[in-house]
Design a protein around this motif. Structure first.
Motif, mmCIF file in Angstrom:
data_model
loop_
_atom_site.group_PDB
_atom_site.id
_atom_site.type_symbol
_atom_site.label_atom_id
_atom_site.label_comp_id
_atom_site.label_asym_id
_atom_site.label_seq_id
_atom_site.Cartn_x
_atom_site.Cartn_y
_atom_site.Cartn_z
ATOM 1 N N TRP A 173 0.831 -1.195 0.000
ATOM 2 C CA TRP A 173 0.000 0.000 0.000
ATOM 3 C C TRP A 173 0.872 1.255 0.000
ATOM 4 O O TRP A 173 0.594 2.212 -0.716
ATOM 5 N N VAL A 223 -6.939 -3.433 1.129
ATOM 6 C CA VAL A 223 -6.451 -3.394 2.509
ATOM 7 C C VAL A 223 -7.533 -3.954 3.417
ATOM 8 O O VAL A 223 -8.681 -4.127 3.023
ATOM 9 N N ASN A 259 -5.716 1.150 6.510
ATOM 10 C CA ASN A 259 -4.596 1.152 5.578
ATOM 11 C C ASN A 259 -3.310 1.509 6.327
ATOM 12 O O ASN A 259 -3.329 1.815 7.519
#
Length: 100
Positions: free
Chosen positions: A58, A76, A80
């Motif tokens: 991410w 996610v 996150n």
């Protein structure tokens, strides 16, 4: 209560606690209550905020999010990597605040 002691221009906040003397008396108690409340929150949420390999991915794609390309972001879980970072930063800062 701490803002009243931070800068003279913010001293008017002490009136919320009965004036300067009462603000000074109550300030340590408010601090302990705040730490206790955040400790309960920490104990409830820390497992969901442990960094995983998906969080690394991410972060690598975070530039895509800044460009507005949400479709390029990897999936996610509940939080996150940015939210997890804020959680751990808050926990660390609160620990420092308690010690100092």
């Amino acid at each position: 209560s701490g803002l009243a002691f931070f800068h003279p221009s913010l001293y008017f906040f002490s009136a919320l606690f009965g004036g300067g003397v009462w603000a000074r008396i109550l300030h340590p108690f408010f601090g302990v209550i705040m730490v206790a409340a955040f400790a309960v929150l920490f104990l409830r949420l820390w497992r969901e905020n442990v960094f995983t390999p998906a969080d690394r991915e991410w972060v690598e794609h975070s530039a895509d999010m800044l460009r507005g390309n949400k479709a390029a972001m990897p999936p996610v879980g509940k939080y996150n990597a940015g939210q997890k970072g804020v959680f751990w930063l808050m926990a660390g800062c609160l620990a420092v605040l308690l010690v100092t």
